[in-house]
Design a protein around this motif. Structure first.
Motif, PDB file in Angstrom:
ATOM      1  N   ASN A   1      -4.233 -48.617  98.529  1.00 15.75           N
ATOM      2  CA  ASN A   1      -4.269 -49.563  97.425  1.00 15.75           C
ATOM      3  C   ASN A   1      -5.501 -49.336  96.559  1.00 15.75           C
ATOM      4  N   LEU A   2      -6.643 -49.110  97.190  1.00 13.27           N
ATOM      5  CA  LEU A   2      -7.873 -48.845  96.448  1.00 13.27           C
ATOM      6  C   LEU A   2      -7.770 -47.552  95.645  1.00 13.27           C
ATOM      7  N   LEU A   3      -7.199 -46.513  96.239  1.00 10.55           N
ATOM      8  CA  LEU A   3      -7.031 -45.245  95.535  1.00 10.55           C
ATOM      9  C   LEU A   3      -6.123 -45.411  94.319  1.00 10.55           C
TER      10      LEU A   3
ATOM     11  N   TRP B   1      -5.347 -57.271  89.529  1.00 10.56           N
ATOM     12  CA  TRP B   1      -5.284 -56.336  90.643  1.00 10.56           C
ATOM     13  C   TRP B   1      -6.592 -56.352  91.438  1.00 10.56           C
ATOM     14  N   GLY B   2      -7.704 -56.528  90.731  1.00  8.80           N
ATOM     15  CA  GLY B   2      -9.006 -56.600  91.413  1.00  8.80           C
ATOM     16  C   GLY B   2      -9.101 -57.809  92.331  1.00  8.80           C
ATOM     17  N   ILE B   3      -8.582 -58.954  91.878  1.00 14.76           N
ATOM     18  CA  ILE B   3      -8.567 -60.139  92.739  1.00 14.76           C
ATOM     19  C   ILE B   3      -7.686 -59.882  93.956  1.00 14.76           C
ATOM     20  N   GLY B   4      -6.543 -59.238  93.724  1.00 10.29           N
ATOM     21  CA  GLY B   4      -5.682 -58.877  94.847  1.00 10.29           C
ATOM     22  C   GLY B   4      -6.368 -57.944  95.824  1.00 10.29           C
ATOM     23  N   MET B   5      -7.166 -57.025  95.311  1.00  7.88           N
ATOM     24  CA  MET B   5      -7.908 -56.105  96.168  1.00  7.88           C
ATOM     25  C   MET B   5      -8.955 -56.854  97.013  1.00  7.88           C
TER      26      MET B   5
END
Length: 96
Positions: free
Chosen positions: A27-29, A59-63
């Motif tokens: 997910n980070l990649l 997406w950052g909050i999801g991460m």
């Protein structure tokens, strides 16, 4: 209740943890590859309105939540908090 785990149970738990960590890094990649692409598209097509902030923020909050789910639980509670809590409640019930 027996809290000792067999080797097979330990293997299953370790495999599950490795799969969770691997999922987070995939997910980070994808985040690191897709967000710059979205920024590039936005700045080339309509630089007047920077819409790339919205998917980057969402997406950052999801991460962050994904990272907490994978790594944060062990940091806050320790890796065996569930077993300790079960044992504590069983001891409490036994003396009541």
């Amino acid at each position: 209740m027996k809290t000792d785990f067999t080797e097979e149970q330990k293997y299953i738990r370790a495999k599950k943890k490795v799969d969770e960590i691997k999922g987070f890094y995939w997910n980070l990649l994808s985040y690191c590859l897709v967000i710059p692409f979205l920024i590039f598209i936005n700045l080339k097509t309509s630089p007047g309105y920077q819409w790339f902030w919205w998917p980057m923020l969402g997406w950052g909050i999801g991460m962050v939540f994904h990272a907490y789910g994978v790594f944060g639980k062990n940091i806050l509670f320790g890796s065996d908090w569930e077993e300790r809590k079960i044992k504590e409640l069983m001891d409490k019930d036994r003396f009541n």
